[in-house]
Design a protein around this motif. Structure first.
Motif, PDB file in Angstrom:
ATOM      1  N   TYR A   1     -14.562  -4.424   7.466  1.00  0.00           N
ATOM      2  CA  TYR A   1     -14.000  -5.268   8.104  1.00  0.00           C
ATOM      3  C   TYR A   1     -13.396  -6.421   7.182  1.00  0.00           C
ATOM      4  N   PHE A   2     -14.386  -6.745   6.321  1.00  0.00           N
ATOM      5  CA  PHE A   2     -14.136  -8.064   5.513  1.00  0.00           C
ATOM      6  C   PHE A   2     -12.930  -7.760   4.583  1.00  0.00           C
ATOM      7  N   THR A   3     -12.967  -6.578   3.810  1.00  0.00           N
ATOM      8  CA  THR A   3     -11.936  -6.151   2.910  1.00  0.00           C
ATOM      9  C   THR A   3     -10.515  -6.258   3.714  1.00  0.00           C
ATOM     10  N   CYS A   4     -10.548  -5.539   5.077  1.00  0.00           N
ATOM     11  CA  CYS A   4      -9.268  -5.423   5.654  1.00  0.00           C
ATOM     12  C   CYS A   4      -9.017  -6.819   5.998  1.00  0.00           C
TER      13      CYS A   4
ATOM     14  N   ILE B   1       1.366  -2.233  -5.063  1.00  0.00           N
ATOM     15  CA  ILE B   1       1.435  -2.034  -3.828  1.00  0.00           C
ATOM     16  C   ILE B   1       0.808  -0.608  -3.427  1.00  0.00           C
ATOM     17  N   ASP B   2       1.289   0.404  -4.136  1.00  0.00           N
ATOM     18  CA  ASP B   2       0.895   1.855  -3.708  1.00  0.00           C
ATOM     19  C   ASP B   2      -0.687   1.674  -3.525  1.00  0.00           C
ATOM     20  N   GLN B   3      -1.433   1.125  -4.617  1.00  0.00           N
ATOM     21  CA  GLN B   3      -2.925   1.081  -4.573  1.00  0.00           C
ATOM     22  C   GLN B   3      -3.242   0.288  -3.337  1.00  0.00           C
ATOM     23  N   VAL B   4      -2.758  -0.667  -2.855  1.00  0.00           N
ATOM     24  CA  VAL B   4      -3.097  -1.343  -1.564  1.00  0.00           C
ATOM     25  C   VAL B   4      -3.053  -0.436  -0.234  1.00  0.00           C
ATOM     26  N   ILE B   5      -1.736   0.219  -0.524  1.00  0.00           N
ATOM     27  CA  ILE B   5      -1.689   1.177   0.809  1.00  0.00           C
ATOM     28  C   ILE B   5      -2.518   2.220   0.615  1.00  0.00           C
ATOM     29  N   THR B   6      -2.860   2.910  -0.449  1.00  0.00           N
ATOM     30  CA  THR B   6      -3.807   3.878  -0.780  1.00  0.00           C
ATOM     31  C   THR B   6      -5.457   3.393  -0.102  1.00  0.00           C
ATOM     32  N   THR B   7      -5.720   2.229  -0.480  1.00  0.00           N
ATOM     33  CA  THR B   7      -6.907   1.481  -0.174  1.00  0.00           C
ATOM     34  C   THR B   7      -6.832   1.407   1.333  1.00  0.00           C
TER      35      THR B   7
ATOM     36  N   ALA C   1      -7.261  -8.300   3.377  1.00  0.00           N
ATOM     37  CA  ALA C   1      -5.967  -7.913   3.274  1.00  0.00           C
ATOM     38  C   ALA C   1      -4.889  -8.307   4.076  1.00  0.00           C
ATOM     39  N   SER C   2      -5.434  -8.713   5.642  1.00  0.00           N
ATOM     40  CA  SER C   2      -4.671  -8.801   6.513  1.00  0.00           C
ATOM     41  C   SER C   2      -4.220 -10.293   6.466  1.00  0.00           C
ATOM     42  N   VAL C   3      -4.865 -11.139   5.878  1.00  0.00           N
ATOM     43  CA  VAL C   3      -4.317 -12.490   5.613  1.00  0.00           C
ATOM     44  C   VAL C   3      -3.729 -12.635   4.350  1.00  0.00           C
ATOM     45  N   ASN C   4      -3.486 -11.631   3.440  1.00  0.00           N
ATOM     46  CA  ASN C   4      -2.632 -11.660   2.388  1.00  0.00           C
ATOM     47  C   ASN C   4      -3.564 -12.326   1.192  1.00  0.00           C
ATOM     48  N   ARG C   5      -4.729 -12.410   0.839  1.00  0.00           N
ATOM     49  CA  ARG C   5      -5.353 -12.826  -0.106  1.00  0.00           C
ATOM     50  C   ARG C   5      -5.632 -12.065  -1.123  1.00  0.00           C
ATOM     51  N   ALA C   6      -5.650 -12.388  -2.316  1.00  0.00           N
ATOM     52  CA  ALA C   6      -5.778 -11.587  -3.569  1.00  0.00           C
ATOM     53  C   ALA C   6      -7.222 -11.030  -3.137  1.00  0.00           C
ATOM     54  N   PRO C   7      -7.503  -9.743  -3.796  1.00  0.00           N
ATOM     55  CA  PRO C   7      -6.207  -8.804  -4.551  1.00  0.00           C
ATOM     56  C   PRO C   7      -5.227  -8.121  -3.630  1.00  0.00           C
ATOM     57  N   PHE C   8      -5.177  -8.617  -2.622  1.00  0.00           N
ATOM     58  CA  PHE C   8      -4.146  -7.956  -1.857  1.00  0.00           C
ATOM     59  C   PHE C   8      -2.885  -8.801  -1.480  1.00  0.00           C
ATOM     60  N   ASP C   9      -2.607  -9.906  -2.554  1.00  0.00           N
ATOM     61  CA  ASP C   9      -1.495 -10.852  -2.052  1.00  0.00           C
ATOM     62  C   ASP C   9      -0.194 -10.390  -2.664  1.00  0.00           C
ATOM     63  N   LEU C  10       0.170  -9.193  -2.421  1.00  0.00           N
ATOM     64  CA  LEU C  10       1.363  -8.668  -2.848  1.00  0.00           C
ATOM     65  C   LEU C  10       2.598  -9.301  -2.363  1.00  0.00           C
ATOM     66  N   ALA C  11       2.423 -10.124  -1.189  1.00  0.00           N
ATOM     67  CA  ALA C  11       3.712 -10.737  -0.782  1.00  0.00           C
ATOM     68  C   ALA C  11       4.177 -12.085  -1.474  1.00  0.00           C
ATOM     69  N   GLU C  12       3.129 -12.405  -2.577  1.00  0.00           N
ATOM     70  CA  GLU C  12       3.225 -13.462  -3.099  1.00  0.00           C
ATOM     71  C   GLU C  12       3.583 -13.303  -4.598  1.00  0.00           C
ATOM     72  N   ALA C  13       2.728 -12.468  -5.028  1.00  0.00           N
ATOM     73  CA  ALA C  13       2.750 -11.604  -6.262  1.00  0.00           C
ATOM     74  C   ALA C  13       3.499 -12.555  -7.630  1.00  0.00           C
TER      75      ALA C  13
ATOM     76  N   SER D   1      -0.178  -1.484   8.160  1.00  0.00           N
ATOM     77  CA  SER D   1      -1.226  -0.627   7.677  1.00  0.00           C
ATOM     78  C   SER D   1      -2.608  -0.999   8.015  1.00  0.00           C
ATOM     79  N   TYR D   2      -2.685  -2.460   7.752  1.00  0.00           N
ATOM     80  CA  TYR D   2      -4.337  -2.744   7.896  1.00  0.00           C
ATOM     81  C   TYR D   2      -4.749  -3.358   8.993  1.00  0.00           C
ATOM     82  N   GLU D   3      -3.814  -3.232  10.082  1.00  0.00           N
ATOM     83  CA  GLU D   3      -4.285  -3.722  11.326  1.00  0.00           C
ATOM     84  C   GLU D   3      -5.084  -2.547  12.095  1.00  0.00           C
ATOM     85  N   VAL D   4      -4.715  -1.286  11.499  1.00  0.00           N
ATOM     86  CA  VAL D   4      -5.459  -0.097  11.907  1.00  0.00           C
ATOM     87  C   VAL D   4      -6.960  -0.313  12.042  1.00  0.00           C
ATOM     88  N   PRO D   5      -7.485  -0.083  10.298  1.00  0.00           N
ATOM     89  CA  PRO D   5      -8.663  -0.296  10.205  1.00  0.00           C
ATOM     90  C   PRO D   5      -9.289  -1.428  10.708  1.00  0.00           C
TER      91      PRO D   5
END
Lengths: 426, 190, 119
Positions: free
Chosen positions: A215-218, A331-337, A221-233, A165-169
């Motif tokens: 860009y910085f937000t995305c 996770i739903d908030q991440v995808i919504t963002t 997210a694309s390198v899985n850092r918090a607050p987007f580190d859902l893969a590690e959680a 998802s985040y590759e698009v923005p």
């Protein structure tokens, strides 16, 4: 660099091999040392944010050698593998991640000018870096799948959904500087922002300013850092995709993560923050340019490299700051963002930047430096050679590279579009 | 007759060996996630072949869309639809035998055709080094907007480009519609 | 002739035919994959291989390094392969949606189980 080795008359193949080895060694050193420093820095930053001291003892005053001690500990750990794991994929996954993050550095230039510091000077460097960074997710997915653990599998599936998802923005934001520079070559994009900081694309117009933050937000997210580190959680998934890993393989995942954090930060610096061109053009004020001789220019480029790496480290530090400040999203908030906020904002900023460039080709707020890079396309050059008229147009319009490209490029074949595309009606 | 090694050819052989070996591995392995992994390696090596043929933009595109997008999607699908921990569906030996025999025959025909035309056998090293290195991204972009810059009487692709854009939008909507959760029924199953 | 080919394999530039042979290998692997796998996603992977083999041919015919520039497809080859890549992505998305739908109804993605309309 290969030319340098060839010029001291050794066999061409040896020269290319040596040049390749030097460049790869430099890149590996950057990534490895970067990971060492960043892990130490992460501890210090998190410590300070949480009102602690962080490591203080190992290696003298500031705990400099803490990461090295950690590394030694990791080396001596047993290399465990769960019983039901898919052995081959489990073993190879960390290296897939690490290779992807390392390969991205191949196309990132560290200084520009006539002799840019770049391992692989590519015409489509922006695209290549984004593409290769997107491959890092594969290692994570393989790790999650092959571990035969539900925590790992959940982590990997979240990661796959998130990264795709985040590759698009991310791509949409990266296109904006490409549009302004008229080139996907990172060396060109960096060199177009020479001079003082108002030449940076960050301050080019309000749209690019917003684009940078998206860009910085995305990128975070694309390198899985918090607050987007859902893969590690940690609080939900134990450790996500690397639950079952230990020892050296585990540390490869971390090298990959810190490597790609540095890579996206460097990319952000080159795309928006002027790259190797500082807030104040120290190198050109001191006369360290290639016009004054090769070695002076070389010294200027070394300064530029230090500048760029400084900006990259600053970007990584901001990511750490964000990590230890904000709570993790669901996770739903991440995808919504991503889909409801980042994509529409990025798309409208792209349109806005296009219109702005159309309305004020010379820059509106701060006048762009007149010595901006001239976009030269092959057909452009051919048209020039054909007629002196085209060359004259080019001269008068040298401040509008995009417009020039179209005027001189299309003179030779000015046939209307309708004649060239098949008519839908028949 | 010790001729020097021509390095682009060496890299061609390297990349094509990787691409072919992993393509065969895709067919041979029964484990579907390994299939996806081998497919990634095969497609990445093909991207290398694209770079070697001077198509740098298409190569990067291949890496980004194919390897980074499509295959991640595929693996995602595999994980969503897996029942066992490691799904593998075996094919019977007879089916495999027939398929491989036919495949080898097809390959022999194709390879024979490809080799039988002398003009396709490649140029001399001198001719190749005389070809200028031209960036392809901008001409491709112009081509997609209907203006061809590489030849006067070649047609542009504006209409195709527009159709594909609309097509992608339709696909996006359609896929989302097809894959949507089915209200009550799904809740019961879960 | 065969030995000549092998002798010049490392010292001469490659031509279109070399690319075509590699493309043929990918194509055949894809076809065999489509024929033998019963997993819907495995078949999809076979299709990707086939498309990739075709792409390689387009690139080879368009490249100025493989045969004389006047005889190449020029940019047409690259444009075609761009379209193929984009359409393959779209096709994968739709196929995946169908596979998920199928899985929701039958709890399997074995294509042989899709036989409800069989007489």
């Amino acid at each position: 660099m290969a030319e340098l080795f060839i010029s001291i008359s050794i066999w061409p193949w040896l020269a290319y091999t040596l040049a390749g080895l030097v460049q790869v060694t430099l890149i590996v050193t950057l990534v490895a040392v970067g990971a060492l420093v960043f892990i130490w820095l992460e501890r210090k930053v998190s410590g300070r944010i949480q009102d602690r001291l962080g490591p203080t003892r190992v290696g003298g005053r500031f705990g400099w050698l803490q990461t090295l001690a950690d590394g030694l500990k990791l080396l001596t750990k047993e290399d465990l593998m769960p019983e039901g794991a898919d052995e081959f994929l489990f073993r190879i996954a960390p290296y897939v991640s690490f290779c992807a993050s390392l390969t991205a550095f191949l196309a990132i230039p560290f200084a520009g000018g006539s002799y840019p510091f770049v391992a692989l000077h590519m015409n489509t460097a922006v695209f290549f870096v984004l593409a290769v960074l997107g491959l890092e997710v594969f290692g994570v997915i393989l790790a999650g799948y092959s571990s035969a653990s539900k925590w790992s599998l959940f982590g990997a599936m979240r990661e796959a959904a998130q990264v795709v998802s985040y590759e698009v923005p991310l791509g949409m934001c990266a296109v904006v500087p490409v549009l302004l520079a008229g080139s996907m070559d990172l060396v060109v994009i960096g060199d177009r922002q020479t001079g003082t900081f108002w030449n940076w694309y960050l301050f080019h117009d309000p749209f690019t300013f917003i684009t940078f933050w998206v860009y910085f937000t995305c990128a975070t997210a694309s390198v899985n850092r918090a607050p987007f580190d859902l893969a590690e959680a940690e609080s939900e998934l134990v450790a996500g995709f690397h639950t079952e890993y230990s020892g050296l393989r585990w540390s490869f995942f971390f090298m990959a993560e810190y490597g790609s954090m540095l890579a996206v930060s460097l990319l952000a610096s080159i795309l928006f923050l002027g790259g190797w061109n500082g807030p104040i053009p120290v190198a050109s004020l001191l006369g360290l340019t290639f016009e004054n001789g090769f070695w002076l220019g070389f010294a200027g480029n070394v300064l530029g490299t230090a500048n760029l790496i400084g900006k990259g480290v600053a970007g990584v530090t901001v990511m750490m700051w964000v990590r230890w400040t904000l709570p993790r999203l669901r996770i739903d908030q991440v995808i919504t963002t991503c889909l409801k906020y980042c994509v529409p904002i990025a798309a409208s900023m792209f349109v806005g930047a296009t219109l702005w460039q159309y309305a004020f080709p010379n820059g509106a707020i701060f006048p762009q430096s007149a010595a901006a890079y001239q976009v030269r396309e092959p057909w452009n050059a051919k048209a020039e050679a054909k007629s002196a008229e085209a060359a004259r147009v080019e001269k008068t319009a040298s401040r509008e590279p995009v417009a020039t490209e179209f005027t001189s490029g299309r003179t030779a074949e000015a046939a209307p579009l309708s004649a060239r595309t098949p008519d839908p009606a028949g | 007759m010790e001729a020097p090694i021509y390095w682009p050819t060496f890299f061609f052989l390297l990349f094509s060996a990787i691409a072919c070996a992993f393509a065969v591995a895709v067919v041979v392995t029964p484990n579907i996630v390994r299939m996806a992994f081998y497919l990634v390696l095969s497609l990445a090596a093909t991207a290398g072949l694209f770079f070697l043929a001077g198509a740098d933009f298409v190569g990067a595109m291949q890496l980004m869309i194919y390897v980074g997008g499509t295959l991640v999607l595929l693996v995602f699908g595999v994980m969503l639809t897996s029942q066992d921990r490691f799904i593998s569906m075996k094919t019977s030996g007879f089916e495999l035998g027939v398929a491989v025999t036919l495949g080898v025959c097809l390959f022999v025909v194709l390879a024979y055709c490809a080799r039988s035309i002398p003009e396709w056998h490649g140029m001399k090293a001198k001719q190749v080094s005389a070809v200028p290195l031209e960036p392809t991204a901008a001409p491709l972009g112009m081509g997609l907007l209907g203006a061809r810059v590489d030849g006067p009487d070649r047609s542009g692709y504006l209409l195709v480009f527009e159709i594909i854009s609309v097509h992608l939008l339709v696909v996006l909507v359609g896929a989302a519609y097809l894959a949507r959760a089915r209200g009550k029924k799904n809740l019961l199953v879960e | 002739m065969n030995s000549l080919v092998l002798a010049s394999l490392l010292t001469e530039p490659v031509g279109v035919s070399h690319y075509l042979v590699v493309g043929a290998v990918l194509f055949v692997c894809g076809v065999v994959c489509m024929a033998t796998k019963r997993n819907a996603l495995g078949i999809l992977m076979g299709i990707e291989l086939v498309l990739n083999g075709a792409n390689l041919n387009f690139i080879a015919f368009g490249s100025p390094y493989l045969r004389e520039a006047s005889q190449t497809l020029g940019l047409d080859g690259q444009l075609m392969s761009l379209f193929v890549i984009v359409l393959a992505a779209a096709e994968a998305a739709v196929a995946l949606a169908i596979a998920l739908n199928f899985y929701n109804s039958f709890s399997t993605i074995d294509v042989d189980r899709a036989d409800q309309l069989k007489g």
